[in-house]
Motif scaffolding. Structure first.
Motif, PDB file in Angstrom:
ATOM      1  N   THR A  57       0.826  -1.217   0.000  1.00 46.48           N
ATOM      2  CA  THR A  57       0.000   0.000   0.000  1.00 46.48           C
ATOM      3  C   THR A  57       0.855   1.259   0.000  1.00 46.48           C
ATOM      4  OG1 THR A  57      -0.201  -0.019   2.421  1.00 46.48           O
ATOM      5  CG2 THR A  57      -1.950  -1.143   1.157  1.00 46.48           C
ATOM      6  N   ALA A  58       2.104   1.134  -0.389  1.00 47.01           N
ATOM      7  CA  ALA A  58       3.034   2.269  -0.348  1.00 47.01           C
ATOM      8  C   ALA A  58       2.532   3.483  -1.140  1.00 47.01           C
ATOM      9  CB  ALA A  58       4.409   1.846  -0.865  1.00 47.01           C
ATOM     10  N   GLU A  59       1.725   3.247  -2.174  1.00 43.65           N
ATOM     11  CA  GLU A  59       1.205   4.361  -2.967  1.00 43.65           C
ATOM     12  C   GLU A  59       0.103   5.124  -2.244  1.00 43.65           C
ATOM     13  OE1 GLU A  59       1.588   1.230  -4.231  1.00 43.65           O
ATOM     14  OE2 GLU A  59       3.423   1.690  -5.317  1.00 43.65           O
ATOM     15  N   ILE A  60      -0.358   4.595  -1.134  1.00 43.25           N
ATOM     16  CA  ILE A  60      -1.361   5.270  -0.299  1.00 43.25           C
ATOM     17  C   ILE A  60      -0.703   5.437   1.077  1.00 43.25           C
ATOM     18  CG2 ILE A  60      -3.756   5.277   0.501  1.00 43.25           C
ATOM     19  CD1 ILE A  60      -4.243   2.989  -1.571  1.00 43.25           C
ATOM     20  N   PRO A  61       0.130   6.461   1.237  1.00 44.65           N
ATOM     21  CA  PRO A  61       0.959   6.583   2.436  1.00 44.65           C
ATOM     22  C   PRO A  61       0.199   6.490   3.762  1.00 44.65           C
ATOM     23  CG  PRO A  61       1.590   8.230   0.813  1.00 44.65           C
ATOM     24  CD  PRO A  61       0.348   7.559   0.299  1.00 44.65           C
ATOM     25  N   GLU A 162     -11.513  -0.878  14.729  1.00 47.29           N
ATOM     26  CA  GLU A 162     -12.047   0.456  14.446  1.00 47.29           C
ATOM     27  C   GLU A 162     -11.255   1.121  13.322  1.00 47.29           C
ATOM     28  OE1 GLU A 162     -12.350   2.988  17.901  1.00 47.29           O
ATOM     29  OE2 GLU A 162     -13.098   1.329  19.121  1.00 47.29           O
ATOM     30  N   ILE A 163      -9.953   1.023  13.398  1.00 48.01           N
ATOM     31  CA  ILE A 163      -9.080   1.631  12.392  1.00 48.01           C
ATOM     32  C   ILE A 163      -9.341   1.012  11.018  1.00 48.01           C
ATOM     33  CG2 ILE A 163      -6.673   1.805  11.628  1.00 48.01           C
ATOM     34  CD1 ILE A 163      -5.932   2.026  14.667  1.00 48.01           C
ATOM     35  N   PHE A 164      -9.380  -0.321  10.957  1.00 45.05           N
ATOM     36  CA  PHE A 164      -9.566  -0.989   9.669  1.00 45.05           C
ATOM     37  C   PHE A 164     -10.956  -0.734   9.096  1.00 45.05           C
ATOM     38  CE2 PHE A 164      -6.137  -4.149  11.149  1.00 45.05           C
ATOM     39  CZ  PHE A 164      -5.134  -3.360  10.611  1.00 45.05           C
ATOM     40  N   HIS A 165     -11.966  -0.654   9.952  1.00 52.05           N
ATOM     41  CA  HIS A 165     -13.305  -0.309   9.457  1.00 52.05           C
ATOM     42  C   HIS A 165     -13.304   1.106   8.871  1.00 52.05           C
ATOM     43  CE1 HIS A 165     -15.882  -3.708  10.360  1.00 52.05           C
ATOM     44  NE2 HIS A 165     -15.314  -3.825  11.537  1.00 52.05           N
ATOM     45  N   CYS A 166     -12.642   2.038   9.523  1.00 48.20           N
ATOM     46  CA  CYS A 166     -12.555   3.404   9.013  1.00 48.20           C
ATOM     47  C   CYS A 166     -11.821   3.429   7.669  1.00 48.20           C
ATOM     48  CB  CYS A 166     -11.855   4.308  10.025  1.00 48.20           C
ATOM     49  SG  CYS A 166     -11.732   6.018   9.459  1.00 48.20           S
ATOM     50  N   LEU A 167     -10.726   2.688   7.583  1.00 47.41           N
ATOM     51  CA  LEU A 167      -9.988   2.628   6.314  1.00 47.41           C
ATOM     52  C   LEU A 167     -10.847   2.024   5.218  1.00 47.41           C
ATOM     53  CD1 LEU A 167      -6.409   1.505   7.438  1.00 47.41           C
ATOM     54  CD2 LEU A 167      -7.162   3.808   6.791  1.00 47.41           C
ATOM     55  N   MET A 168     -11.621   1.019   5.559  1.00 44.26           N
ATOM     56  CA  MET A 168     -12.492   0.387   4.563  1.00 44.26           C
ATOM     57  C   MET A 168     -13.516   1.396   4.038  1.00 44.26           C
ATOM     58  SD  MET A 168     -13.272  -2.180   2.750  1.00 44.26           S
ATOM     59  CE  MET A 168     -12.995  -3.824   3.311  1.00 44.26           C
ATOM     60  N   GLU A 169     -14.085   2.175   4.937  1.00 44.98           N
ATOM     61  CA  GLU A 169     -15.054   3.190   4.515  1.00 44.98           C
ATOM     62  C   GLU A 169     -14.399   4.268   3.655  1.00 44.98           C
ATOM     63  OE1 GLU A 169     -17.028   4.749   7.977  1.00 44.98           O
ATOM     64  OE2 GLU A 169     -17.706   2.758   8.588  1.00 44.98           O
ATOM     65  N   SER A 170     -13.175   4.650   4.005  1.00 41.95           N
ATOM     66  CA  SER A 170     -12.491   5.738   3.301  1.00 41.95           C
ATOM     67  C   SER A 170     -11.781   5.309   2.027  1.00 41.95           C
ATOM     68  CB  SER A 170     -11.454   6.388   4.233  1.00 41.95           C
ATOM     69  OG  SER A 170     -12.083   6.939   5.359  1.00 41.95           O
ATOM     70  N   TYR A 171     -11.232   4.091   2.031  1.00 42.13           N
ATOM     71  CA  TYR A 171     -10.367   3.676   0.930  1.00 42.13           C
ATOM     72  C   TYR A 171     -10.747   2.352   0.279  1.00 42.13           C
ATOM     73  CZ  TYR A 171      -6.981   7.155   2.544  1.00 42.13           C
ATOM     74  OH  TYR A 171      -6.351   8.308   2.883  1.00 42.13           O
ATOM     75  N   GLY A 172     -11.777   1.695   0.735  1.00 37.41           N
ATOM     76  CA  GLY A 172     -12.101   0.345   0.274  1.00 37.41           C
ATOM     77  C   GLY A 172     -12.225   0.184  -1.216  1.00 37.41           C
ATOM     78  N   GLY A 173     -12.594   1.231  -1.937  1.00 35.00           N
ATOM     79  CA  GLY A 173     -12.755   1.139  -3.383  1.00 35.00           C
ATOM     80  C   GLY A 173     -11.510   1.478  -4.170  1.00 35.00           C
ATOM     81  N   ILE A 174     -10.446   1.898  -3.502  1.00 36.07           N
ATOM     82  CA  ILE A 174      -9.211   2.292  -4.191  1.00 36.07           C
ATOM     83  C   ILE A 174      -8.325   1.064  -4.344  1.00 36.07           C
ATOM     84  CG2 ILE A 174      -7.099   3.662  -4.026  1.00 36.07           C
ATOM     85  CD1 ILE A 174      -8.707   5.715  -2.417  1.00 36.07           C
ATOM     86  N   GLU A 175      -7.743   0.897  -5.504  1.00 30.34           N
ATOM     87  CA  GLU A 175      -6.844  -0.231  -5.742  1.00 30.34           C
ATOM     88  C   GLU A 175      -5.408   0.223  -5.555  1.00 30.34           C
ATOM     89  OE1 GLU A 175      -7.928  -3.270  -6.113  1.00 30.34           O
ATOM     90  OE2 GLU A 175      -9.981  -2.512  -6.073  1.00 30.34           O
ATOM     91  N   THR A 176      -4.588  -0.686  -5.038  1.00 25.20           N
ATOM     92  CA  THR A 176      -3.165  -0.404  -4.952  1.00 25.20           C
ATOM     93  C   THR A 176      -2.562  -0.648  -6.329  1.00 25.20           C
ATOM     94  OG1 THR A 176      -2.680  -2.669  -4.297  1.00 25.20           O
ATOM     95  CG2 THR A 176      -3.030  -1.085  -2.530  1.00 25.20           C
ATOM     96  N   LYS A 177      -1.439  -0.018  -6.588  1.00 26.33           N
ATOM     97  CA  LYS A 177      -0.757  -0.200  -7.859  1.00 26.33           C
ATOM     98  C   LYS A 177       0.194  -1.383  -7.740  1.00 26.33           C
ATOM     99  CE  LYS A 177      -0.962   4.654  -9.021  1.00 26.33           C
ATOM    100  NZ  LYS A 177      -0.208   5.883  -9.179  1.00 26.33           N
ATOM    101  N   ARG A 178       0.162  -2.232  -8.731  1.00 24.68           N
ATOM    102  CA  ARG A 178       1.035  -3.399  -8.721  1.00 24.68           C
ATOM    103  C   ARG A 178       2.403  -3.002  -9.263  1.00 24.68           C
ATOM    104  NH1 ARG A 178      -0.846  -9.249 -10.290  1.00 24.68           N
ATOM    105  NH2 ARG A 178      -2.306  -8.547  -8.721  1.00 24.68           N
ATOM    106  N   ARG A 179       3.422  -3.384  -8.519  1.00 24.64           N
ATOM    107  CA  ARG A 179       4.793  -3.128  -8.967  1.00 24.64           C
ATOM    108  C   ARG A 179       5.467  -4.450  -9.254  1.00 24.64           C
ATOM    109  NH1 ARG A 179       7.225   1.738  -5.267  1.00 24.64           N
ATOM    110  NH2 ARG A 179       5.894   3.322  -6.145  1.00 24.64           N
ATOM    111  N   PRO A 180       6.370  -4.473 -10.229  1.00 22.27           N
ATOM    112  CA  PRO A 180       7.045  -5.739 -10.555  1.00 22.27           C
ATOM    113  C   PRO A 180       7.921  -6.208  -9.422  1.00 22.27           C
ATOM    114  CG  PRO A 180       7.924  -3.920 -11.873  1.00 22.27           C
ATOM    115  CD  PRO A 180       6.806  -3.379 -11.041  1.00 22.27           C
TER     116      PRO A 180
END
Length: 180
Positions: A57-61, A162-180
């Motif tokens: 998830t490095a692209e989403i600091p 609580e933290i992971f539920h908040c992240l899911m609400e805020s970022y759940g639809g965003i995809e991470t970028k795949r790096r080789p």
């Protein structure tokens, strides 16, 4: 930063940790602590998975930082359970007793995903399973110090939920970028 958006600033509960001092040796309790160290549903699995999640998830600091900080709390739990296992009479290796024999912890226990939604779903599912596991141990373990440590660690796991539920609400639809 994500901490401000979700309103959290700590990655663990605010209550102090109790002393880590088992009353004495107990094989059954020791084996439970080994399961908390090195089974599929264990602190080592949480540390390993959150380390991986931090990297992918490095692209989403903001998200990457959360996984890093939560993994540090899980390492503290790993140390507490390892200390208790040793005090209770077990060798605190990364293993657990299943079916009458010891089984080594393996990274094959982890559920790797590079998609943020599924990655967070796994974190939530695993934290929920951990809370249930520790609650069950609290019901049958008769060593008050072990129970107090389990109860305190449950508080941290609930903060993580609580933290992971908040992240899911805020970022759940965003995809991470795949790096080789």
């Amino acid at each position: 930063m994500e901490e401000e958006r979700c309103g959290f600033t700590a990655y663990h509960a605010q209550a102090p940790y109790p002393a880590v001092q088992a009353m004495g040796r107990n094989q059954r309790y020791a084996e439970a602590m080994l399961g908390n160290i090195g089974s599929a549903n264990s602190e080592m699995s949480a540390v390993g998975l959150y380390f991986y999640d931090h990297l992918v998830t490095a692209e989403i600091p903001e998200v990457s930082e959360v996984f890093h900080k939560v993994s540090m709390v899980e390492m503290r739990h790993l140390e507490i359970f390892g200390t208790l296992a040793r005090q209770l009479g077990a060798d605190p290796r990364l293993w657990c007793r299943q079916g009458g024999r010891y089984t080594w912890w393996t990274p094959g226990f982890l559920h790797y995903s590079q998609k943020l939604g599924p990655l967070l779903q796994v974190a939530i599912r695993d934290e929920q399973a951990t809370v249930r596991k520790y609650q069950e141990q609290c019901r049958w373990i008769g060593d008050q110090n072990v129970v107090e440590n389990l109860q305190r660690i449950i508080q941290d796991e609930r903060v993580h939920l609580e933290i992971f539920h908040c992240l899911m609400e805020s970022y759940g639809g965003i995809e991470t970028k795949r790096r080789p």
